[in-house]
Design a protein around this motif. Structure first.
Motif, mmCIF file in Angstrom:
data_model
loop_
_atom_site.group_PDB
_atom_site.id
_atom_site.type_symbol
_atom_site.label_atom_id
_atom_site.label_comp_id
_atom_site.label_asym_id
_atom_site.label_seq_id
_atom_site.Cartn_x
_atom_site.Cartn_y
_atom_site.Cartn_z
ATOM 1 N N THR A 153 39.339 42.657 36.007
ATOM 2 C CA THR A 153 37.911 42.373 35.984
ATOM 3 C C THR A 153 37.660 40.875 36.001
ATOM 4 O OG1 THR A 153 35.848 42.904 34.811
ATOM 5 C CG2 THR A 153 37.768 42.362 33.465
ATOM 6 N N GLY A 154 36.382 40.507 36.110
ATOM 7 C CA GLY A 154 35.997 39.100 36.116
ATOM 8 C C GLY A 154 35.264 38.737 37.388
ATOM 9 N N ARG A 155 34.843 37.490 37.484
ATOM 10 C CA ARG A 155 34.135 37.001 38.660
ATOM 11 C C ARG A 155 34.996 36.036 39.466
ATOM 12 N NH1 ARG A 155 30.667 40.058 40.430
ATOM 13 N NH2 ARG A 155 29.617 38.336 41.479
ATOM 14 N N GLY A 156 36.279 35.983 39.181
ATOM 15 C CA GLY A 156 37.179 35.104 39.899
ATOM 16 C C GLY A 156 37.741 35.749 41.157
ATOM 17 N N THR A 157 38.800 35.140 41.697
ATOM 18 C CA THR A 157 39.355 35.521 43.000
ATOM 19 C C THR A 157 40.841 35.846 42.880
ATOM 20 O OG1 THR A 157 37.764 34.127 44.167
ATOM 21 C CG2 THR A 157 39.776 34.719 45.365
ATOM 22 N N ILE A 158 41.249 36.891 43.582
ATOM 23 C CA ILE A 158 42.663 37.203 43.756
ATOM 24 C C ILE A 158 42.992 36.948 45.221
ATOM 25 C CG2 ILE A 158 44.436 38.983 43.654
ATOM 26 C CD1 ILE A 158 42.739 40.381 41.515
ATOM 27 N N ILE B 110 39.832 37.622 35.133
ATOM 28 C CA ILE B 110 39.877 36.399 35.925
ATOM 29 C C ILE B 110 38.481 35.780 35.921
ATOM 30 C CG2 ILE B 110 40.456 35.421 38.167
ATOM 31 C CD1 ILE B 110 42.153 37.973 38.630
ATOM 32 N N GLU B 111 38.348 34.671 35.239
ATOM 33 C CA GLU B 111 37.037 34.059 35.025
ATOM 34 C C GLU B 111 36.492 33.450 36.316
ATOM 35 O OE1 GLU B 111 34.123 33.980 33.660
ATOM 36 O OE2 GLU B 111 35.070 33.778 31.686
ATOM 37 N N SER B 112 35.184 33.242 36.367
ATOM 38 C CA SER B 112 34.584 32.511 37.482
ATOM 39 C C SER B 112 35.264 31.160 37.623
ATOM 40 C CB SER B 112 33.096 32.301 37.228
ATOM 41 O OG SER B 112 32.405 33.523 37.191
ATOM 42 N N GLY B 113 35.606 30.806 38.867
ATOM 43 C CA GLY B 113 36.297 29.540 39.099
ATOM 44 C C GLY B 113 37.798 29.639 39.016
ATOM 45 N N ALA B 114 38.298 30.806 38.640
ATOM 46 C CA ALA B 114 39.752 31.006 38.572
ATOM 47 C C ALA B 114 40.231 31.739 39.822
ATOM 48 C CB ALA B 114 40.120 31.800 37.330
#
Length: 525
Positions: A128-133, A82-86
């Motif tokens: 993984t990633g810098r996004g949000t769930i 999950i990318e940043s901003g996603a």
């Protein structure tokens, strides 16, 4: 010739990039039928996961945007990135978490709503990633509040009827019937059930319907650099491994509506039936803010919990710091626990709580598989400020808490250490400054060492150490640096073999105050 060569070179390079992009194992969800406009795309995401597994594995890539989905079934060798901003946002329509699946819910294996992210009998799964769930848990919270707060009996909803039908014959202890009778089991946000090699890294997770990260019966679990935020919400624990082994939790930031990190292994007879302990757990470099407990072990611990280290953590604003809880009927052994290098502030209840009397309605019974055991627990290098109660230890007569030590502890608290029904307890270099009562109160316990314990804020006419019905206790190497009215008070018909050795009482007005029921002499040298 040069011009022809350049055309051929560019053509080959373009062909190489195209082939590489198609075979690198990354599936961009926007190219797989999904959308980032907040429109439901569960089917597209699930098809991408299935496609990746069929190809031997791969990464499902979510570029920046808003993705709406229902429950997702994870598969072998899959990474969700999950990318940043996603933001991967989960639907608040309960139908999107059907059909029911097998999971462990509050320590009991049963059939209920699918976790938002669910995997069973698989390996090599990563988020993984810098996004949000975002679990969008408010709809689930409101439904359980509606059921629990009703003043009259409500008609069962379709989901409650489905839960009842899906779990015919499921047995639970009588005390648990209240929870079971609601028959509305909010799903955890993530549960891997009987999986290997599970990793969650970097993402922010918020608004979970229930427990947030909840691996069950898994081997090799890593949670690293995760932020969990579940404000003003019921039972939204942060990280809850249950009956797992080789668990690594590090660099996490947690603020939730229940316990921040809780280690579990099943409830009562069902937990003993599965007989799978949680073991080999490390928790390091984490910060815990709002939560009922910083790191908690239990109360579902019937399968046993052992070999746990907790180090280099900060608890700031939790109700409790380190908490172990169990009750008669649970069974299970909690042992080999090490806690070190902890800083606590603004702890609303106890900095340390070890409680085998979590269910106050139980009565003493013969030792059996139903008897819970706490032993071999060692705490060191802890600083606490703005604490309500430094420590409470509550054993049960048939099974005192055994082999417990505290070393290099410095706590500013309203109330001090309280130890009841324990054996083989040692306090070394422990300073507790209190506002009410003795700094150290011990009763119904034996085999105690108090070595260099003190307070710098002695209370008028109040002992620093208060003992009642204790035996085989050594109080040594103590030096009250500030003027103190009473150092030690002892009472109790069962008190015996109490020794004071190598102490300096230059600033103490009354070294020993004897209670009316004390029948022995206390040896001093």
């Amino acid at each position: 010739m040069k011009k022809v060569f350049l055309v051929i070179f560019v053509s080959v390079l373009t062909s190489f990039i195209s082939v590489s992009s198609a075979t690198n194992g990354w599936l961009n969800i926007l190219e797989e039928g999904g959308n980032n406009k907040g429109e439901l795309c569960t089917e597209a995401i699930q098809k991408a996961i299935d496609k990746a597994e069929k190809n031997g594995g791969g990464t499902i890539y979510f570029p920046a945007g808003d993705y709406l989905t229902g429950a997702l079934r994870l598969k072998n060798n899959i990474t969700i990135h999950i990318e940043s901003g996603a933001t991967l946002r989960f639907s608040n329509n309960f139908d999107h978490y059907l059909p029911f699946v097998q999971l462990r819910w509050e320590g009991t294996v049963m059939n209920s709503f699918s976790p938002l992210l669910y995997g069973k009998d698989i390996e090599n799964i990563t988020i993984t990633g810098r996004g949000t769930i975002d679990g969008q848990g408010e709809a689930w919270w409101k439904e359980i509040w509606r059921i629990e707060s009703a003043k009259e009996k409500l008609e069962l909803t379709k989901y409650q009827k489905m839960t009842q039908e899906a779990n015919v014959g499921l047995e639970t202890a009588p005390y648990y019937e209240r929870t079971r009778n609601f028959l509305f089991h909010r799903p955890p946000l993530f549960q891997a059930f009987n999986c290997k090699n599970v990793r969650i890294e970097g993402v922010t997770i918020q608004n979970s319907p229930f427990w947030t990260i909840n691996p069950a019966f898994c081997d090799n679990v890593t949670v690293d650099g995760v932020t969990i935020f579940n404000p003003h919400s019921p039972n939204t624990d942060g990280i809850n491994p249950t009956s797992c082994k080789n668990v690594h939790i590090s660099n996490c930031h947690i603020s939730v509506g229940d316990d921040c990190i809780t280690i579990k292994s099943g409830r009562d007879a069902d937990g003993r039936k599965w007989a799978t302990p949680t073991e080999n757990v490390t928790i390091t470099n984490c910060t815990m803010l709002s939560g009922h407990g910083g790191v908690v072990i239990g109360s579902e611990m019937s399968g046993g919990i052992k070999k746990v280290t907790i180090a280099n953590c900060v608890f700031d604003g939790t109700d409790r710091g380190i908490r172990l809880k169990a009750a008669r009927g649970r069974g299970g052994v909690v042992e080999d626990i090490r806690v070190s290098n902890i800083v606590m502030n603004n702890i609303k209840k106890e900095a340390f709580m070890f409680n085998l009397f979590y269910d106050k309605n139980t009565v003493e019974e013969p030792v059996s598989e139903r008897t819970p055991i706490f032993r071999n627990i060692h705490i060191s290098n802890v600083t606490g400020t703005n604490v309500n109660t430094a420590c409470r230890v509550i054993g049960i007569p048939e099974m005192p808490i055994h082999n417990l030590s505290f070393s290099n502890i410095n706590i500013e608290a309203k109330e001090g250490f309280s130890i009841d029904t324990a054996s083989d307890v040692e306090l070394h270099d422990v300073k507790v400054n209190t506002q009410i009562g003795a700094s150290f109160s011990i009763e119904n316990s034996k085999n105690i060492i108090l070595d260099n314990v003190s307070t710098t804020t002695p209370i008028k006419d109040t002992p620093v150490i208060k003992l009642n019905n204790v035996s085989n206790i050594m109080i040594g190497n103590n030096f009250q640096m500030t003027p103190t009215d009473v150092f030690l008070e002892v009472d109790g018909l069962k008190s015996k073999t109490i020794f004071l050795k190598n102490n300096v009482f230059e600033h103490v007005k009354t070294v020993l105050k004897k209670g009316k029921d004390l029948k022995i002499d206390i040896k001093q040298n």
